[in-house]
Motif scaffolding. Structure first.
Motif, short mmCIF file in Angstrom:
data_model
loop_
_atom_site.label_atom_id
_atom_site.label_comp_id
_atom_site.label_asym_id
_atom_site.label_seq_id
_atom_site.Cartn_x
_atom_site.Cartn_y
_atom_site.Cartn_z
N VAL A 98 19.67 0.64 -14.95
CA VAL A 98 18.34 0.52 -15.56
C VAL A 98 17.55 -0.49 -14.50
CG1 VAL A 98 16.96 -0.66 -17.46
CG2 VAL A 98 19.06 0.50 -17.98
N GLY A 99 16.48 0.27 -14.23
CA GLY A 99 15.42 -0.34 -13.36
C GLY A 99 14.62 -1.51 -14.15
N LEU A 100 14.50 -2.62 -13.36
CA LEU A 100 13.80 -4.01 -13.99
C LEU A 100 12.40 -4.16 -13.38
CD1 LEU A 100 17.06 -6.30 -13.88
CD2 LEU A 100 16.10 -4.81 -15.87
N GLY A 101 11.69 -2.99 -13.14
CA GLY A 101 10.44 -3.40 -12.52
C GLY A 101 10.14 -2.82 -11.20
N VAL A 102 8.60 -2.81 -10.91
CA VAL A 102 8.30 -2.14 -9.63
C VAL A 102 7.51 -3.33 -8.87
CG1 VAL A 102 5.99 -1.34 -10.67
CG2 VAL A 102 6.92 -0.31 -8.96
N LYS A 103 7.37 -3.13 -7.51
CA LYS A 103 6.51 -3.92 -6.83
C LYS A 103 6.12 -3.10 -5.78
CE LYS A 103 10.10 -5.72 -3.39
NZ LYS A 103 10.43 -6.89 -2.63
N VAL A 104 4.88 -3.61 -5.08
CA VAL A 104 4.28 -3.18 -3.94
C VAL A 104 5.18 -3.32 -2.76
CG1 VAL A 104 2.17 -2.56 -2.79
CG2 VAL A 104 2.14 -3.33 -5.10
N ALA A 105 5.30 -2.20 -2.13
CA ALA A 105 6.27 -2.39 -0.85
C ALA A 105 5.46 -2.43 0.13
CB ALA A 105 7.03 -0.99 -0.73
N GLY A 106 4.07 -1.71 0.03
CA GLY A 106 3.20 -2.03 1.26
C GLY A 106 2.09 -1.17 1.06
N ILE A 107 0.96 -1.41 2.07
CA ILE A 107 -0.22 -0.91 1.74
C ILE A 107 -0.47 -0.05 3.20
CG2 ILE A 107 -2.67 -0.58 1.29
CD1 ILE A 107 -2.20 -3.12 -0.59
N SER A 108 -0.25 1.07 3.27
CA SER A 108 -0.27 1.96 4.50
C SER A 108 -1.77 2.61 4.81
CB SER A 108 0.95 3.03 4.69
OG SER A 108 0.45 3.92 3.52
N THR A 109 -1.97 2.38 5.90
CA THR A 109 -3.32 3.02 6.54
C THR A 109 -3.14 4.37 6.93
OG1 THR A 109 -4.16 0.77 7.01
CG2 THR A 109 -5.48 2.52 7.93
N ASN A 110 -3.90 5.31 6.68
CA ASN A 110 -4.05 6.47 7.06
C ASN A 110 -4.71 6.86 8.51
OD1 ASN A 110 -4.14 9.46 7.45
ND2 ASN A 110 -5.19 9.84 5.64
N TRP A 111 -4.04 6.77 9.35
CA TRP A 111 -4.47 6.79 11.01
C TRP A 111 -4.64 8.38 11.49
CZ3 TRP A 111 -6.72 2.67 12.85
CH2 TRP A 111 -6.31 1.49 12.43
N THR A 112 -4.60 9.22 10.41
CA THR A 112 -5.01 10.58 11.01
C THR A 112 -6.24 10.76 11.62
OG1 THR A 112 -5.67 11.60 8.75
CG2 THR A 112 -3.13 11.63 9.65
N GLN A 113 -6.53 11.91 12.43
CA GLN A 113 -7.81 12.36 12.80
C GLN A 113 -8.78 12.64 12.00
OE1 GLN A 113 -8.59 11.81 16.50
NE2 GLN A 113 -10.74 12.26 15.43
N GLY A 114 -9.96 12.10 11.79
CA GLY A 114 -11.04 12.39 10.95
C GLY A 114 -11.98 13.50 11.60
N SER A 115 -12.67 14.22 10.72
CA SER A 115 -13.38 15.34 11.05
C SER A 115 -14.72 14.81 11.76
CB SER A 115 -13.94 16.04 9.99
OG SER A 115 -14.83 15.41 8.91
N ALA A 116 -15.00 15.67 13.03
CA ALA A 116 -16.44 15.24 13.52
C ALA A 116 -17.51 15.71 12.79
CB ALA A 116 -16.28 16.32 14.94
N GLN A 117 -18.57 14.93 12.88
CA GLN A 117 -19.90 14.95 12.10
C GLN A 117 -20.91 14.86 12.93
OE1 GLN A 117 -19.41 12.40 8.75
NE2 GLN A 117 -17.87 13.48 7.61
N SER A 118 -21.78 15.46 12.89
CA SER A 118 -23.07 15.36 13.75
C SER A 118 -24.20 14.37 12.97
CB SER A 118 -23.79 16.71 13.96
OG SER A 118 -25.07 16.61 14.47
N THR A 119 -24.46 13.36 13.79
CA THR A 119 -25.33 12.42 12.99
C THR A 119 -26.80 12.64 13.60
OG1 THR A 119 -25.04 10.83 14.81
CG2 THR A 119 -23.26 10.57 12.96
N GLY A 120 -27.13 13.37 14.80
CA GLY A 120 -28.47 13.59 15.05
C GLY A 120 -28.84 12.30 16.07
N ARG A 121 -27.94 11.31 16.10
CA ARG A 121 -28.12 10.24 17.25
C ARG A 121 -27.44 10.51 18.43
NH1 ARG A 121 -29.16 5.07 15.10
NH2 ARG A 121 -27.12 4.58 16.08
#
Length: 194
Positions: A67-90
């Motif tokens: 029987v499990g006795l609960g849960v805890k946060v193991a960590g908060i991981s950041t998503n470092w994958t490449q984002g999409s290119a967006q034109s800003t006009g600047r």
């Protein structure tokens, strides 16, 4: 009763952290260079109520009862994958493709960011919205860059005009389909009277 209360409370606390992370991701949906995060959970502790047994003779073995006795946060991981290119006009907005960071300077301190929204200050330095100066290696007049040299503030000289240089040659490459027919240039068609 105490075990069930502990499991429920730990689950609520862990879920609250997950909601906090999701809320932060939503709040920063328009933040330049923001990288989203996700919550990773793990089991806090498990209690074995009945041990498992190996098969013996004509009887099969049994699995342990745990029987499990609960849960805890193991960590908060950041998503470092490449984002999409967006034109800003600047023309002063930049994007990093792949790994890396922009280096900015605040006093004597170097700071790192992936946010590529820059403007120019009064003397032409590229700066972040909060006034940090973008650092890098300036190109010489012939276009070479020395990546072993010291970092300097990147500056766009305002009002500087470079002398024009005539194009001395051009090259066009291509491939025609084997079934293409040659078009012969001729006089334009006569207009049709109305």
């Amino acid at each position: 009763m105490l075990r069930s209360m502990f499991s429920a409370i730990s689950g609520l606390k862990a879920h609250q952290t997950k909601l906090d992370v999701a809320g932060n991701n939503i709040a920063n949906v328009n933040t330049v260079g923001f990288k989203g995060s996700q919550t990773v959970f793990e089991d806090t502790l498990s209690q074995i109520i009945r041990n498992g047994s190996a098969p013996q003779g004509q009887t099969a073995g049994s699995n342990p009862a745990q029987v499990g006795l609960g849960v805890k946060v193991a960590g908060i991981s950041t998503n470092w994958t490449q984002g999409s290119a967006q034109s800003t006009g600047r023309s002063s907005d930049f994007m990093i493709t792949g790994d890396g960071f922009f280096i900015t300077k605040s006093g004597n301190e170097n700071l790192y960011t992936r946010a590529g929204s820059f403007d120019t200050d009064g003397v032409g330095n590229l700066v972040t919205p909060d006034g940090l100066i973008l650092q890098g290696w300036m190109a010489t007049l012939d276009g070479t860059i020395d990546p072993q040299g010291p970092l300097v503030p990147l500056r766009i000289p305002q009002g500087q005009v470079l002398a024009p240089v005539a194009t001395s040659g051009a090259q066009i490459q291509g491939n025609l389909s084997a079934g293409a027919t040659a078009a012969v240039a001729g006089p334009p068609p006569s207009p049709v009277p109305r």
